[in-house]
Design an enzyme around this catalytic site. Structure first.
Site, PDB file in Angstrom:
ATOM      1  N   GLU A   1       0.827  -1.202   0.000  1.00 28.99           N
ATOM      2  CA  GLU A   1       0.000   0.000   0.000  1.00 28.99           C
ATOM      3  C   GLU A   1       0.859   1.249   0.000  1.00 28.99           C
ATOM      4  O   GLU A   1       1.983   1.242   0.485  1.00 28.99           O
ATOM      5  CB  GLU A   1      -0.871   0.036   1.266  1.00 28.99           C
TER       6      GLU A   1
ATOM      7  N   LYS B   1       2.144   4.644   1.407  1.00 30.43           N
ATOM      8  CA  LYS B   1       2.285   5.086   2.794  1.00 30.43           C
ATOM      9  C   LYS B   1       2.075   6.596   2.832  1.00 30.43           C
ATOM     10  O   LYS B   1       2.850   7.353   2.268  1.00 30.43           O
ATOM     11  CB  LYS B   1       3.669   4.728   3.322  1.00 30.43           C
TER      12      LYS B   1
ATOM     13  N   ARG C   1      -2.400   9.083  11.988  1.00 30.23           N
ATOM     14  CA  ARG C   1      -3.067   7.794  12.029  1.00 30.23           C
ATOM     15  C   ARG C   1      -4.288   7.932  12.926  1.00 30.23           C
ATOM     16  O   ARG C   1      -4.179   8.378  14.064  1.00 30.23           O
ATOM     17  CB  ARG C   1      -2.133   6.760  12.625  1.00 30.23           C
TER      18      ARG C   1
ATOM     19  N   ARG D   1      -3.107   7.914  17.378  1.00 29.76           N
ATOM     20  CA  ARG D   1      -2.272   6.732  17.557  1.00 29.76           C
ATOM     21  C   ARG D   1      -1.973   6.484  19.031  1.00 29.76           C
ATOM     22  O   ARG D   1      -1.789   5.363  19.468  1.00 29.76           O
ATOM     23  CB  ARG D   1      -0.981   6.986  16.793  1.00 29.76           C
TER      24      ARG D   1
ATOM     25  N   GLU E   1      -5.165   6.691   7.626  1.00 28.71           N
ATOM     26  CA  GLU E   1      -4.276   7.842   7.765  1.00 28.71           C
ATOM     27  C   GLU E   1      -4.997   9.040   7.145  1.00 28.71           C
ATOM     28  O   GLU E   1      -5.500   8.951   6.028  1.00 28.71           O
ATOM     29  CB  GLU E   1      -2.957   7.554   7.038  1.00 28.71           C
TER      30      GLU E   1
ATOM     31  N   PHE F   1      -7.221   1.824   5.991  1.00 29.52           N
ATOM     32  CA  PHE F   1      -6.425   0.646   5.675  1.00 29.52           C
ATOM     33  C   PHE F   1      -6.749  -0.601   6.493  1.00 29.52           C
ATOM     34  O   PHE F   1      -6.202  -1.659   6.233  1.00 29.52           O
ATOM     35  CB  PHE F   1      -4.921   0.940   5.719  1.00 29.52           C
TER      36      PHE F   1
ATOM     37  N   ARG G   1       4.640  -5.206  17.043  1.00 29.05           N
ATOM     38  CA  ARG G   1       5.361  -5.125  15.784  1.00 29.05           C
ATOM     39  C   ARG G   1       5.757  -6.556  15.429  1.00 29.05           C
ATOM     40  O   ARG G   1       6.611  -7.123  16.064  1.00 29.05           O
ATOM     41  CB  ARG G   1       6.636  -4.331  16.110  1.00 29.05           C
TER      42      ARG G   1
ATOM     43  N   LYS H   1       7.401  -1.552   6.568  1.00 33.18           N
ATOM     44  CA  LYS H   1       7.455  -0.281   5.839  1.00 33.18           C
ATOM     45  C   LYS H   1       8.762  -0.153   5.076  1.00 33.18           C
ATOM     46  O   LYS H   1       9.800  -0.696   5.463  1.00 33.18           O
ATOM     47  CB  LYS H   1       7.293   0.885   6.803  1.00 33.18           C
TER      48      LYS H   1
HETATM   49  P1  AMP Z   1       6.026   4.637  10.921  1.00 35.69           P
HETATM   50  O1  AMP Z   1       5.256   5.673  11.699  1.00 35.69           O
HETATM   51  O2  AMP Z   1       7.062   5.216  10.032  1.00 35.69           O
HETATM   52  O3  AMP Z   1       6.473   3.516  11.774  1.00 35.69           O
HETATM   53  O4  AMP Z   1       4.998   3.972   9.901  1.00 35.69           O
HETATM   54  C1  AMP Z   1       3.800   3.408  10.326  1.00 35.69           C
HETATM   55  C2  AMP Z   1       2.698   4.439  10.188  1.00 35.69           C
HETATM   56  O5  AMP Z   1       2.459   4.754   8.819  1.00 35.69           O
HETATM   57  C3  AMP Z   1       1.354   3.970  10.657  1.00 35.69           C
HETATM   58  O6  AMP Z   1       1.247   4.092  12.035  1.00 35.69           O
HETATM   59  C4  AMP Z   1       0.408   4.906   9.943  1.00 35.69           C
HETATM   60  O7  AMP Z   1       0.267   6.078  10.706  1.00 35.69           O
HETATM   61  C5  AMP Z   1       1.152   5.293   8.697  1.00 35.69           C
HETATM   62  N1  AMP Z   1       0.560   4.814   7.443  1.00 35.69           N
HETATM   63  C6  AMP Z   1       0.483   5.535   6.309  1.00 35.69           C
HETATM   64  N2  AMP Z   1      -0.066   4.834   5.316  1.00 35.69           N
HETATM   65  C7  AMP Z   1      -0.360   3.612   5.809  1.00 35.69           C
HETATM   66  C8  AMP Z   1      -0.946   2.434   5.260  1.00 35.69           C
HETATM   67  N3  AMP Z   1      -1.315   2.353   3.997  1.00 35.69           N
HETATM   68  N4  AMP Z   1      -1.082   1.356   6.072  1.00 35.69           N
HETATM   69  C9  AMP Z   1      -0.684   1.424   7.368  1.00 35.69           C
HETATM   70  N5  AMP Z   1      -0.134   2.510   7.936  1.00 35.69           N
HETATM   71  C10 AMP Z   1       0.033   3.605   7.177  1.00 35.69           C
END
Ligand code: AMP
Length: 616
Positions: free
Chosen positions: A281, A283, A288, A303, A333, A373, A448, A454
């Site tokens: 998907e 990002k 969130r 979040r 998001e 999502f 996790r 990601k």
């Molecule tokens: P990170 O904050 O860098 O660890 O990445 C995870 C975060 O990306 C999630 O907590 C969401 O806030 C955000 N996010 C953005 N797009 C998506 C998606 N398609 N699926 C899940 N999380 C997403």
């Protein structure tokens, strides 16, 4: 329970240093608590008046606390402030001054937990005109009725921290300690642990056995907490019905679920190795949000499980309008989206929606779009255990027509090349990267575990230089900008090689109302029916203009892009500005704007050009 008994436990907890000792005292304290008050005690010991998502705070700042302590003890505010400076803890200040109190208290020693907690709730709920005085009065009354030790914790509480180091994990440990015997009465639980211990030497067996049993129960408690973020209520149910009460805990709209977290890998090959065929998907870089809909009642959590409902009236409306489900909990998001350029705003713009004032104005200026999502609960059914594939399918079915809520853009593949291409496309759309998802995984609350992986741009370059671009067309204003006739600009870099203007950015931000009227005045005079001969652009603006004006823009960085023609290579990939903002008009000839050659040189210089695999 008398408040004096509670604070005696707090004092003991404060005096020990090992976590084990602390947990044991906490466990004893919780075992002594009554059926209803255990809930308040759980919140109180963490400096809270309820579970985090209720956001209930006493709302007394330091200044008022100092005043309250002075009022209750008969000292002057200056004396209180001086002592505070010396000892650095208002709790100790209150304790010390309460012992040398210049006026006698009314009914010292008779405070109950219920009374103290109830008074703080009243303080929290007092608002409006003159509320500071009432809060002060109620706080002073509490200190006035308190013994020394009680005063210490009453004074600390409004600052949201009792300085005991009691967090969610310690409380769960303590609960596990208290209910482990009952837990083991169920043979099922016993058997698993015994089997695990078969090889152990006899002496340590017992000790190890109870440690593992506690751990097992602790995991069970945490699993419930992950789907129901309210430890006060969990403690209350345990107290009322023991393990059975714990088992009865279910997902309920209105109480947040702890969000699943993403792992990180550094290439699409690694992702495919780990997940095989997976969903990939886009990002998005915004907030969130976890949305709970219970008929007409919509609650939105961050979040961190804070209640954000009041901040996003546009989304609340959209949920009511678009979501075709009576009761649902889903996640997505949300980010600000520009109608003018049909692009996402950078996070710095989206973040402006997180505010306490001028909510309606900002909602109109920067409406949010939410990309959904996941769905965890639907019309009474817990979907968390279902594979992601099924949850996504369910989600797809319940998003009705409308623009504000949409599914995240997604593909399904096991080919690293396809992932790379999708990654690049996301970056070019101004997004952060991609998230790959295990199609068979359940929703893993609060952890996790490689269900989500990601892949982000490796680092983000800040383009320190501004860039001068020539306006080659514009898009008509929509929404608030209808009156100006201009919503966004199409701009180009100059290519000396063939004396042309090659498109490099759509710009919709940075201009204030004055600039917009100036743009309209200038551009309407040079509008032309067809793309001018020296302009090279595949993007079609609403109106083309003769290249005449140069504007200075700032951008986050230069990225590769298949949409723009500036610097296009054989594969058809050119260069684009990421998050461009207009700064001002330049007194320059179009041929003096930044050249394509310079853009490529800047791209190379950018410390960050290695947008992951840009070299591939
Ligand atoms: P990170 O904050 O860098 O660890 O990445 C995870 C975060 O990306 C999630 O907590 C969401 O806030 C955000 N996010 C953005 N797009 C998506 C998606 N398609 N699926 C899940 N999380 C997403």
């Amino acid at each position: 329970m008398l408040f004096s008994e509670l604070v005696a436990y707090f004092d003991r907890i404060e005096s020990v240093s090992s976590r084990l000792d602390m947990t044991a005292i906490l466990a004893e304290m919780l075992s002594k608590a009554g059926g209803k008050e255990i809930r308040d005690i759980v919140y109180f010991s963490q400096g809270m008046l309820g579970p985090k998502h209720t956001g209930l705070e006493a709302g007394i700042g330091e200044g008022l606390l100092e005043q309250g302590i002075a009022k209750a003890t008969g000292y002057t505010k200056e004396e209180v402030v001086r002592l505070y400076k010396q000892v650095g803890d208002l709790g100790y200040v209150a304790e010390k001054l309460a012992s040398g109190r210049k006026q006698t208290s009314l009914f010292s020693g008779r405070l109950t937990v219920e009374k103290v907690f109830g008074n703080f709730v009243k303080i929290a709920e007092t608002g409006g005109k003159g509320s500071q005085d009432s809060k002060l009065g109620m706080f002073a009354e509490l200190i006035n009725s308190a013994g020394k030790l009680e005063a210490r914790y009453i004074a600390r509480f409004p600052l949201g921290n009792l300085r005991l180091g009691i967090g969610d994990p310690t409380i769960m440990d303590a609960l596990a300690l208290n209910y482990v015997e009952e837990f083991l009465k169920d043979k099922k639980n016993m058997a698993g642990i015994e089997a695990a211990l078969r090889e152990k030497n006899e002496e340590k067996r017992k000790e190890e056995f109870s440690r593992r049993a506690r751990q097992r129960l602790r995991e069970t408690i945490e699993a419930k907490y992950n789907i129901f973020s309210d430890l006060g209520e969990i403690a209350e149910r345990l107290k009322a019905k023991g393990i059975k009460g714990l088992e009865e805990i279910r997902i309920v709209p209105g109480t947040p679920i702890r969000p699943t977290l993403a792992e990180r890998l550094s290439s699409s090959e690694e992702i495919v190795e780990k997940l095989g065929n997976c969903a990939v998907e886009q990002k998005y870089d915004g907030f969130r949000l976890q949305v709970h809909k219970d008929r007409n009642n919509v609650t939105i959590f961050s979040r961190q499980s804070e209640n954000m409902t009041g901040m996003f009236p546009d989304l609340v409306e959209a949920v009511r309008r678009q979501m075709k489900a009576e009761r649902v909990i889903f996640e997505g998001e949300a980010l600000a989206y520009s109608e003018q350029t049909q692009q996402y705003f950078p996070f710095q713009v989206t973040i402006q929606r997180k505010r306490k004032y001028d909510i309606a104005e900002k909602a109109e200026e920067f409406p949010l779009r939410m990309f959904a999502f996941d769905v965890m609960y639907l019309n009474g059914k817990d979907l968390m255990g279902k594979p992601f594939r099924d949850r996504r399918e369910a989600l797809e079915k319940i998003i009705g027509e409308g623009e504000a809520i949409a599914l995240t853009k997604s593909i399904e593949t096991s080919d690293p090349k396809k992932i790379d291409a999708f990654f690049m496309e996301s970056i070019e759309n101004g997004l952060e990267g991609i998230i790959a998802k295990d199609l068979d995984a359940p929703y893993i609350a609060g952890a996790r575990k490689f269900a989500w992986i990601k892949l982000k741009r490796s680092y983000r370059g800040e383009l320190s230089d501004s860039i001068d671009v020539t306006i080659i067309g514009y898009f008509k204003g929509r929404g608030k900008r209808t009156q100006f006739g201009i919503g966004g600009l199409l701009t180009a870099a100059y290519d000396e090689e063939d004396d042309s203007f090659k498109s490099i950015a759509k710009i919709g931000t940075g201009m204030n109302e004055e600039m917009l009227s100036e743009l309209e005045e200038k551009l309407s005079k040079i509008a032309v029916k067809q793309k001018p001969g020296r302009v090279d652009s595949e993007i079609e603006p609403h109106v083309w203009v003769k290249p005449s004006y140069v504007i200075e823009v700032r951008a986050d960085e230069i990225t590769r892009s298949p949409l723009h023609t500036a610097g296009r290579d054989k594969e058809g990939t050119g260069y684009a500005l990421r998050f461009p903002r207009m700064l001002k008009f330049r007194e320059k000839k179009p041929e003096e704007s930044t050249t394509v050659k310079e853009i490529i040189a800047m791209f190379r210089k950018q410390a960050s050009v290695q947008v992951y695999q840009a070299e591939k």
